[in-house]
Design a protein around this motif. Structure first.
Motif, short mmCIF file in Angstrom:
data_model
loop_
_atom_site.label_atom_id
_atom_site.label_comp_id
_atom_site.label_asym_id
_atom_site.label_seq_id
_atom_site.Cartn_x
_atom_site.Cartn_y
_atom_site.Cartn_z
N ARG A 248 38.78 25.48 33.54
CA ARG A 248 37.54 25.26 34.28
C ARG A 248 37.62 25.84 35.68
NH1 ARG A 248 32.43 25.48 35.20
NH2 ARG A 248 31.63 23.90 36.64
N TRP A 249 38.77 25.66 36.37
CA TRP A 249 38.95 26.26 37.69
C TRP A 249 38.94 27.79 37.61
CZ3 TRP A 249 37.95 24.09 41.97
CH2 TRP A 249 38.21 22.73 42.21
N LYS A 250 39.52 28.32 36.57
CA LYS A 250 39.53 29.78 36.41
C LYS A 250 38.13 30.33 36.26
CE LYS A 250 41.23 33.38 33.30
NZ LYS A 250 41.97 33.66 32.04
N VAL A 251 37.33 29.70 35.41
CA VAL A 251 35.95 30.16 35.22
C VAL A 251 35.15 30.00 36.51
CG1 VAL A 251 33.81 29.72 33.95
CG2 VAL A 251 36.01 29.67 32.76
N TYR A 252 35.38 28.91 37.23
CA TYR A 252 34.63 28.66 38.46
C TYR A 252 34.93 29.73 39.51
CZ TYR A 252 33.45 26.49 42.93
OH TYR A 252 32.95 26.25 44.18
N PHE A 253 36.21 30.02 39.71
CA PHE A 253 36.56 31.00 40.75
C PHE A 253 36.19 32.42 40.33
CE2 PHE A 253 39.33 27.66 42.53
CZ PHE A 253 38.95 27.77 43.85
N GLU A 254 36.26 32.73 39.04
CA GLU A 254 35.81 34.05 38.59
C GLU A 254 34.33 34.25 38.89
OE1 GLU A 254 36.79 34.35 34.51
OE2 GLU A 254 38.88 34.95 34.87
N LYS A 255 33.56 33.20 38.66
CA LYS A 255 32.14 33.29 38.96
C LYS A 255 31.88 33.33 40.46
CE LYS A 255 27.76 30.88 38.16
NZ LYS A 255 27.11 29.69 37.53
N LEU A 256 32.69 32.57 41.22
CA LEU A 256 32.49 32.51 42.66
C LEU A 256 32.88 33.82 43.33
CD1 LEU A 256 31.87 30.80 45.21
CD2 LEU A 256 34.28 30.14 45.21
N MET A 257 34.02 34.40 42.93
CA MET A 257 34.54 35.58 43.61
C MET A 257 33.86 36.87 43.15
SD MET A 257 36.55 33.99 45.53
CE MET A 257 37.26 35.38 46.37
N ASN A 258 33.20 36.85 42.01
CA ASN A 258 32.57 38.07 41.49
C ASN A 258 31.08 38.14 41.77
OD1 ASN A 258 34.99 39.04 40.42
ND2 ASN A 258 34.71 37.87 38.53
N GLU A 259 30.54 37.15 42.46
CA GLU A 259 29.13 37.22 42.83
C GLU A 259 28.94 38.25 43.95
OE1 GLU A 259 27.83 33.37 43.90
OE2 GLU A 259 27.61 32.67 41.84
N GLU A 260 27.93 39.05 43.82
CA GLU A 260 27.66 40.08 44.81
C GLU A 260 26.85 39.52 45.96
OE1 GLU A 260 25.85 43.43 43.07
OE2 GLU A 260 27.49 43.86 41.66
N ASN A 261 27.32 39.81 47.19
CA ASN A 261 26.63 39.38 48.40
C ASN A 261 26.16 40.60 49.19
OD1 ASN A 261 27.27 36.65 47.84
ND2 ASN A 261 29.33 36.97 48.69
N ASP A 262 25.23 40.36 50.06
CA ASP A 262 24.71 41.44 50.91
C ASP A 262 25.74 41.82 51.97
OD1 ASP A 262 22.39 41.34 49.48
OD2 ASP A 262 21.40 39.94 50.85
N TRP A 263 26.17 43.11 51.98
CA TRP A 263 27.18 43.58 52.92
C TRP A 263 26.99 45.07 53.14
CZ3 TRP A 263 32.52 45.65 51.71
CH2 TRP A 263 33.27 45.82 52.87
N ASN A 264 27.06 45.47 54.37
CA ASN A 264 26.84 46.88 54.70
C ASN A 264 28.08 47.74 54.52
OD1 ASN A 264 28.38 45.94 56.78
ND2 ASN A 264 26.81 46.21 58.37
#
Length: 522
Positions: A471-487
């Motif tokens: 569950r922690w693995k799936v959570y962090f994979e989703k958290l770290m792979n989300e794209e954010n706005d960055w120049n």
């Protein structure tokens, strides 16, 4: 209190077996156990099973005001692990004048709490995990017979909602004052009623039986044959009934070893204490790693310890004065190692300090003696036969007098202790005592101490280590792979602190703070 987890050794030597009988011949086919290594195999099989033993109690306490210490003594003497209390009359879920429910846990179970649900002043549920078994402990205080039908309907609706949130793989202990009579006979409720009840059934008892059938709960009080005096849970004058019950899942009824009433406890005069003993078999649990001990740096406040420690450190610094060819880090590591060793020898180590009871830190021998007299007077009063009216009234008057003396002694002793504490608040010792008491109150007021499990995306509890890690693995994979706005441009941090500013900040640091990475106090 009893230990919750006990290893079970089921290998026994029966009179007609190992000690006296003749050993059988060797089995050539290999099926079964031979007499040479059979005992070893049986012991290994027995040690692969652990037992979770719990002693649960349910008690309508009447009020918790001034009864905290006496209640703790009763639960400790009866080795209770879990206690469901009713009519606590504490502020929080109610106005503090009526109703109120609570759950009392021993120290080991307190660290296993994973969830607390306070529905209202008549329902509370505590979820505890012990050796991968999830227990839902529910304390119930049902409306009395004279209450309005709308109040009763709301109570049973809240009870249904609470039970529907319990998973099938979880255990349930429901203890409380249901204010209903289920009767002696089962009469169509054989699945949940054991046929060993008391009295006649009424409407409120019928509602309890319907709720038990809906959620497949067994009323444990009715499954053990007891004499009438040990079936009564409420007694006042010539009126004796059975309105307090313990409910457990029907499939777990085989794990219940006993359910009995203890009429001799003197804390409450009307309601009686109910004790439920259960035993669950689980797989063995890996022993937890013991925390390393801590150095008692506070001992340096004593002049003798501080002088000894200072002399050892100065001698070491003198010895290291001509260390050429070594870097600063090497010199500091050697010095830090010596400081830790010297502090350990001079100040000693601590493995954890005892907890301060927030309600009984002022308890003394005088109060204990007065309360003991009250308990003796209560037992003498209850031991008189009902037919002997004059002697019973005399014993009751004696008990009331002892009760008044006990209340007065408790109030006077507590006031004296608080006055002494207030007078020492200006001194450093008094401030430390006050801070320690306040800190311990805050710790004891916490509902959840350690998080031993987590919920998945659907809200179901995960208790196994592999599932929690996944569950922690799936959570962090989703958290770290989300794209954010960055120049895409990295900005370097600007550090403009001068050496003088750093030295001023270090000099302004206070003593007595938490240890740093080198395990040395500042």
């Amino acid at each position: 209190m009893d230990k919750i987890n006990d290893l079970s050794d089921r290998a026994r030597a029966y009179p007609s077996g190992d000690a006296q009988g003749q050993h059988p011949a060797l089995v050539g086919s290999g099926q079964g156990l031979s007499h040479q290594n059979g005992r070893v195999r049986r012991k290994k099989r027995a040690q692969s099973v652990r037992e979770v033993r719990l002693r649960c109690a349910s008690w309508n306490i009447g009020t918790m005001t001034g009864r905290g210490k006496e209640l703790a003594d009763v639960l400790k003497r009866q080795r209770i692990n879990v206690a469901c209390l009713q009519e606590t009359k504490w502020r929080g879920g109610s106005d503090g004048k009526r109703n109120g429910v609570g759950v009392v846990l021993d120290n080991r179970l307190k660290e296993s709490v994973i969830d607390v649900k306070r529905v209202n002043d008549r329902l509370i549920a505590v979820k505890v995990i012990v050796d991968d078994i999830i227990f839902n402990i529910v304390s119930v205080y049902a409306p009395q017979s004279g209450c309005e039908e709308s109040v009763k309907e709301k109570f049973w609706n809240d009870f249904d909602c609470l039970m529907m949130n319990v998973q099938d793989n979880e255990e349930v202990f429901i203890g409380g004052d249901f204010n209903g009579h289920v009767g002696r006979e089962s009469d169509g409720y054989e699945r949940v009623h054991g046929g060993w009840g008391l009295g006649n059934r009424n409407v409120d008892g019928e509602a309890l039986l319907l709720a038990a059938c809906a959620f497949d709960l067994a009323i444990t009080n009715t499954w053990f044959k007891k004499r009438k005096e040990h079936l009564i849970t409420y007694k006042t004058g010539h009126h004796a009934t059975q309105i307090d019950f313990f409910l457990i899942k029907r499939r777990s009824l085989c794990c219940v070893k006993s359910c009995k009433v203890l009429p001799a406890e003197a804390l409450v005069t009307q309601h009686r204490l109910i004790v439920l003993e259960v035993k669950f078999s689980v797989s063995p649990k890996i022993r937890k790693h013991r925390r390393p001990p801590k150095t008692r740096w506070r001992m340096l406040q004593k002049e003798e310890c501080a002088t000894m420690f200072r002399n050892q450190v100065v001698d070491k610094m003198t010895e290291m004065s001509d260390m050429e060819g070594k870097s600063v880090n090497e010199c500091w590591n050697e010095m830090a190692k010596f400081i830790r060793k010297s502090a350990k020898d001079v100040c000693g180590e601590s493995k954890g300090k005892g907890l301060i009871d927030r309600d009984t830190w002022w308890w003394n021998e005088e109060v204990q003696n007065v309360l003991k007299e009250k308990k003796v007077a209560f037992k003498e009063w209850q031991g008189v036969e009902i037919m002997n009216v004059s002697l019973k009234d005399e014993k009751k008057a004696l008990y009331n007098e002892c009760k008044k003396r006990a209340k007065k002694a408790v109030a006077v002793t507590r006031a004296r202790a608080q006055k002494r504490l207030y007078e020492t608040l200006d001194s450093p010792i008094g401030q430390k005592v006050l801070y320690r008491i306040t800190k311990e109150r805050e710790r004891r007021a916490r509902y959840v101490i350690h998080m031993k499990c987590m919920k998945d995306e659907c809200g179901d509890l995960l208790c196994e280590d592999d599932k929690i890690k996944e569950r922690w693995k799936v959570y962090f994979e989703k958290l770290m792979n989300e794209e954010n706005d960055w120049n895409g441009i990295l900005q370097e941090a600007q550090v403009n602190n001068s050496l003088e500013e750093v030295m001023t900040a270090v000099k302004g640091m206070k003593d007595g703070k938490a240890l740093g990475p080198d395990a040395i106090t500042r």
